[in-house]
Write an enzyme that holds these catalytic residues in place. Sequence first.
Site, PDB file in Angstrom:
ATOM      1  N   CYS A  77       0.814  -1.210   0.000  1.00 52.14           N
ATOM      2  CA  CYS A  77       0.000   0.000   0.000  1.00 52.14           C
ATOM      3  C   CYS A  77       0.856   1.273   0.000  1.00 52.14           C
ATOM      4  O   CYS A  77       0.337   2.356  -0.199  1.00 52.14           O
ATOM      5  CB  CYS A  77      -0.954   0.011   1.190  1.00 52.14           C
ATOM      6  SG  CYS A  77      -0.136   0.232   2.783  1.00 52.14           S
ATOM      7  N   HIS A 114      -0.597  11.306  15.919  1.00 56.15           N
ATOM      8  CA  HIS A 114      -1.162  10.608  14.768  1.00 56.15           C
ATOM      9  C   HIS A 114      -0.149   9.612  14.232  1.00 56.15           C
ATOM     10  O   HIS A 114       1.012   9.949  14.008  1.00 56.15           O
ATOM     11  CB  HIS A 114      -1.512  11.622  13.679  1.00 56.15           C
ATOM     12  CG  HIS A 114      -1.948  11.013  12.395  1.00 56.15           C
ATOM     13  ND1 HIS A 114      -3.208  10.485  12.219  1.00 56.15           N
ATOM     14  CD2 HIS A 114      -1.302  10.841  11.221  1.00 56.15           C
ATOM     15  CE1 HIS A 114      -3.311  10.024  10.982  1.00 56.15           C
ATOM     16  NE2 HIS A 114      -2.161  10.227  10.354  1.00 56.15           N
ATOM     17  N   HIS A 117      -3.789   5.047   9.899  1.00 57.36           N
ATOM     18  CA  HIS A 117      -5.178   4.582   9.911  1.00 57.36           C
ATOM     19  C   HIS A 117      -5.204   3.064   9.945  1.00 57.36           C
ATOM     20  O   HIS A 117      -4.228   2.410   9.579  1.00 57.36           O
ATOM     21  CB  HIS A 117      -5.919   5.085   8.670  1.00 57.36           C
ATOM     22  CG  HIS A 117      -6.142   6.560   8.686  1.00 57.36           C
ATOM     23  ND1 HIS A 117      -5.207   7.457   8.214  1.00 57.36           N
ATOM     24  CD2 HIS A 117      -7.174   7.303   9.149  1.00 57.36           C
ATOM     25  CE1 HIS A 117      -5.665   8.682   8.370  1.00 57.36           C
ATOM     26  NE2 HIS A 117      -6.861   8.624   8.937  1.00 57.36           N
ATOM     27  N   ASP A 125      -4.563 -11.760   4.200  1.00 56.42           N
ATOM     28  CA  ASP A 125      -4.361 -13.068   4.809  1.00 56.42           C
ATOM     29  C   ASP A 125      -3.516 -12.885   6.067  1.00 56.42           C
ATOM     30  O   ASP A 125      -2.332 -13.203   6.091  1.00 56.42           O
ATOM     31  CB  ASP A 125      -3.679 -14.014   3.820  1.00 56.42           C
ATOM     32  CG  ASP A 125      -3.614 -15.425   4.346  1.00 56.42           C
ATOM     33  OD1 ASP A 125      -4.402 -15.772   5.252  1.00 56.42           O
ATOM     34  OD2 ASP A 125      -2.756 -16.194   3.856  1.00 56.42           O
ATOM     35  N   ARG A 131      -5.477  -4.008   8.677  1.00 58.24           N
ATOM     36  CA  ARG A 131      -4.241  -3.407   8.183  1.00 58.24           C
ATOM     37  C   ARG A 131      -4.052  -2.068   8.881  1.00 58.24           C
ATOM     38  O   ARG A 131      -4.775  -1.117   8.616  1.00 58.24           O
ATOM     39  CB  ARG A 131      -4.271  -3.210   6.676  1.00 58.24           C
ATOM     40  CG  ARG A 131      -3.025  -2.488   6.149  1.00 58.24           C
ATOM     41  CD  ARG A 131      -2.976  -2.472   4.636  1.00 58.24           C
ATOM     42  NE  ARG A 131      -4.147  -1.893   4.008  1.00 58.24           N
ATOM     43  CZ  ARG A 131      -4.249  -0.617   3.613  1.00 58.24           C
ATOM     44  NH1 ARG A 131      -3.259   0.215   3.803  1.00 58.24           N
ATOM     45  NH2 ARG A 131      -5.362  -0.202   3.035  1.00 58.24           N
ATOM     46  N   CYS A 133      -2.134   0.850   8.770  1.00 61.51           N
ATOM     47  CA  CYS A 133      -1.334   1.538   7.758  1.00 61.51           C
ATOM     48  C   CYS A 133      -0.690   2.740   8.457  1.00 61.51           C
ATOM     49  O   CYS A 133      -1.352   3.746   8.732  1.00 61.51           O
ATOM     50  CB  CYS A 133      -2.266   1.973   6.635  1.00 61.51           C
ATOM     51  SG  CYS A 133      -1.459   2.717   5.247  1.00 61.51           S
TER      52      CYS A 133
END
Length: 145
Positions: A77, A114, A117, A125, A131, A133
């Site tokens: 990503c 922060h 997300h 999987d 996730r 991120c």
Amino acid sequence: MTDSTPESTAPATNPATLTDEEWKQRLTPAEYRVLRQAGTEAPFTGEYTDTKTVGVYRCRACDAELFRSEQKFESHCGWPSFFSPLAGDKIIEVEDNSLGMKRVEVLCANCRSHLGHVFAGEGYDTPTDLRYCINSISLKLEPAE
């Protein structure tokens, strides 16, 4: 006997109570933009995106332990991805409806910085199908010995 030390000169022991000026002194402008202003680093530019080093990922702002390398996976990503935090009390998840999207923001529970997300149900999987991120600039890796 009373303490004669003015409270304003006492060092801040709780990072969550630091002022914006104190954060600006502690962090680089890029770190401040992401950690304190909920910015995002450009995808595929962070130092930990493809890192496979074994160790603990800590909050760059306050040094709290957040994730272990064993929880990191390649999601392609553009940012480091983890399927679980070190422990549930290490992070705070907050609804984020900015930029016309419905997302869940991830904050460091210790200093409220922060991190990135978390996304669910994307078919990864992993043991959690989550996730996390996370911006590389929000982290610092402490390699295992």
